[in-house]
Design a protein around this motif. Structure first.
Motif, PDB file in Angstrom:
ATOM      1  N   ILE A   4       8.639   3.229  -9.108  1.00  0.00           N
ATOM      2  CA  ILE A   4       9.940   2.822  -8.568  1.00  0.00           C
ATOM      3  C   ILE A   4      10.602   4.000  -7.873  1.00  0.00           C
ATOM      4  N   ALA A   5      11.134   3.738  -6.674  1.00  0.00           N
ATOM      5  CA  ALA A   5      11.930   4.730  -5.944  1.00  0.00           C
ATOM      6  C   ALA A   5      13.368   4.257  -5.894  1.00  0.00           C
ATOM      7  N   PHE A   6      14.275   5.155  -6.192  1.00  0.00           N
ATOM      8  CA  PHE A   6      15.708   4.864  -6.091  1.00  0.00           C
ATOM      9  C   PHE A   6      16.257   5.626  -4.893  1.00  0.00           C
ATOM     10  N   ILE A   7      16.696   4.884  -3.892  1.00  0.00           N
ATOM     11  CA  ILE A   7      17.297   5.502  -2.706  1.00  0.00           C
ATOM     12  C   ILE A   7      18.803   5.584  -2.952  1.00  0.00           C
ATOM     13  N   ASN A  13      22.580   3.259  -9.344  1.00  0.00           N
ATOM     14  CA  ASN A  13      21.204   3.712  -9.481  1.00  0.00           C
ATOM     15  C   ASN A  13      21.045   4.616 -10.702  1.00  0.00           C
ATOM     16  N   SER A  14      22.032   5.466 -10.939  1.00  0.00           N
ATOM     17  CA  SER A  14      21.985   6.344 -12.114  1.00  0.00           C
ATOM     18  C   SER A  14      21.965   5.529 -13.401  1.00  0.00           C
ATOM     19  N   ALA A  58       9.931   9.161  -0.901  1.00  0.00           N
ATOM     20  CA  ALA A  58      10.220   8.299  -2.048  1.00  0.00           C
ATOM     21  C   ALA A  58       9.619   6.914  -1.858  1.00  0.00           C
ATOM     22  N   ALA A  59       9.781   6.338  -0.664  1.00  0.00           N
ATOM     23  CA  ALA A  59       9.283   4.993  -0.384  1.00  0.00           C
ATOM     24  C   ALA A  59       7.759   4.941  -0.411  1.00  0.00           C
ATOM     25  N   THR A  60       7.116   5.985   0.080  1.00  0.00           N
ATOM     26  CA  THR A  60       5.656   6.051   0.083  1.00  0.00           C
ATOM     27  C   THR A  60       5.122   6.080  -1.345  1.00  0.00           C
ATOM     28  N   PHE A  61       5.831   6.766  -2.214  1.00  0.00           N
ATOM     29  CA  PHE A  61       5.430   6.933  -3.611  1.00  0.00           C
ATOM     30  C   PHE A  61       5.460   5.623  -4.387  1.00  0.00           C
ATOM     31  N   PHE A  64       8.245  -0.416  -5.831  1.00  0.00           N
ATOM     32  CA  PHE A  64       9.579  -1.010  -5.765  1.00  0.00           C
ATOM     33  C   PHE A  64      10.551   0.035  -5.228  1.00  0.00           C
ATOM     34  N   ILE A  65      11.388  -0.376  -4.283  1.00  0.00           N
ATOM     35  CA  ILE A  65      12.355   0.528  -3.667  1.00  0.00           C
ATOM     36  C   ILE A  65      13.749  -0.037  -3.920  1.00  0.00           C
ATOM     37  N   VAL A  66      14.534   0.654  -4.740  1.00  0.00           N
ATOM     38  CA  VAL A  66      15.874   0.207  -5.091  1.00  0.00           C
ATOM     39  C   VAL A  66      16.868   0.854  -4.137  1.00  0.00           C
ATOM     40  N   LEU A  67      17.541   0.021  -3.347  1.00  0.00           N
ATOM     41  CA  LEU A  67      18.477   0.506  -2.339  1.00  0.00           C
ATOM     42  C   LEU A  67      19.872   0.582  -2.944  1.00  0.00           C
TER      43      LEU A  67
END
Length: 271
Positions: A4-7, A13-14, A58-61, A64-67
């Motif tokens: 999961i990546a948190f943008i 997000n925290s 982050a997105a490549t890793f 799931f990408i949390v915006l």
């Protein structure tokens, strides 16, 4: 669950990161991206997660990408990611009000798995409520994993139509502030009655906590709980009569409708 990546490293997000790690999620499978170092480094230090200033990294890793950025930044972030990453292989989760599915799809350049969510601030304590709505591209597994993600900070409610996001905002997203306002008014009156500021705060917060816990621990209707503490001709009835005669029901209804209308306006302005 997948990586999961948190943008963004803001409050929501925290809160989700805190809930995830507290529930046993592997820290090395989580990365947070934020332009300024302070917030992301603090999260990395507290929870041993990865961090970067590069949204593409982050997105490549992640799977799931949390915006978790402001609504007016989401389109730019989506365009940035889609220019360098195969977005069809990712699942995007938006935690921002006022940014529609179509706006994100347009920014990403093609239909892909997107889940709009609306958590509320008690998620920071693991006591949140999150409404979720998936795009048609979201798989059963992705839906289950997103549900587990948001359940790490509270309860979830899956919606059948995207427009219901505005309803969730009115009912639970904005609602903690409604209770804070009521508690604030009670606190002010307690001070006028002669209690100190500290005493007033303690009395009000404990009463609110106890009332909420009574709702949690009883199956009776909330109206029944109210009736159970309202003796005919007593002090509670006198107070409630004043609130009812003052139009509390209508005032609350109007306030919730105003929140819903504003959510719709925000979505239209960001379209």
């Amino acid at each position: 669950m997948s990586k999961i990546a948190f943008i963004g490293a803001g409050n929501m997000n925290s809160a989700i990161i805190t809930g995830l790690i507290s529930n046993g999620f592997t820290p090395s499978d989580v990365i947070v991206s934020n332009p300024s170092a302070g917030k992301r480094q603090k999260l990395a230090s507290n929870y041993n997660i990865l961090h970067t200033s590069d949204n593409i990294e982050a997105a490549t890793f992640a799977d799931f990408i949390v915006l978790g950025v402001k609504p007016y930044f989401i389109a730019d972030v989506c365009q940035q990611i889609s220019s360098a990453v195969n977005v069809e292989e990712k699942c995007f989760i938006s935690v921002a009000a006022g940014c529609t599915m179509s706006t994100m799809e347009q920014a990403l350049g093609k239909p892909c798995p997107i889940i709009r969510t609306m958590p509320n601030t008690p998620s920071q304590l693991g006591l949140g409520v999150t409404g979720l709505f998936p795009s048609p591209q979201v798989s059963k597994q992705q839906k289950e994993q997103a549900d587990a993600l948001m359940k790490s900070v509270g309860i979830t409610k899956w919606l059948t139509d995207e427009s219901e996001i505005d309803n969730i905002i009115a009912v639970s997203g904005s609602a903690p502030a409604y209770f804070f306002l009521f508690m604030e008014a009670m606190e002010k009156e307690a001070i006028r009655l002669g209690f100190s500021a500290q005493e007033s705060r303690q009395l009000i917060q404990q009463t609110a906590l106890g009332a909420a816990e009574m709702v949690v621990q009883n199956e009776e209707a909330i109206s029944t709980l109210r009736e159970n503490v309202t003796s005919k001709g007593g002090t509670t009835q006198a107070a409630l009569t004043t609130l009812i005669d003052g139009g509390l029901d209508k005032l609350v209804s109007n306030a919730m409708q105003s929140a819903k209308a504003r959510a719709k306006e925000m979505a239209e302005s960001n379209a």
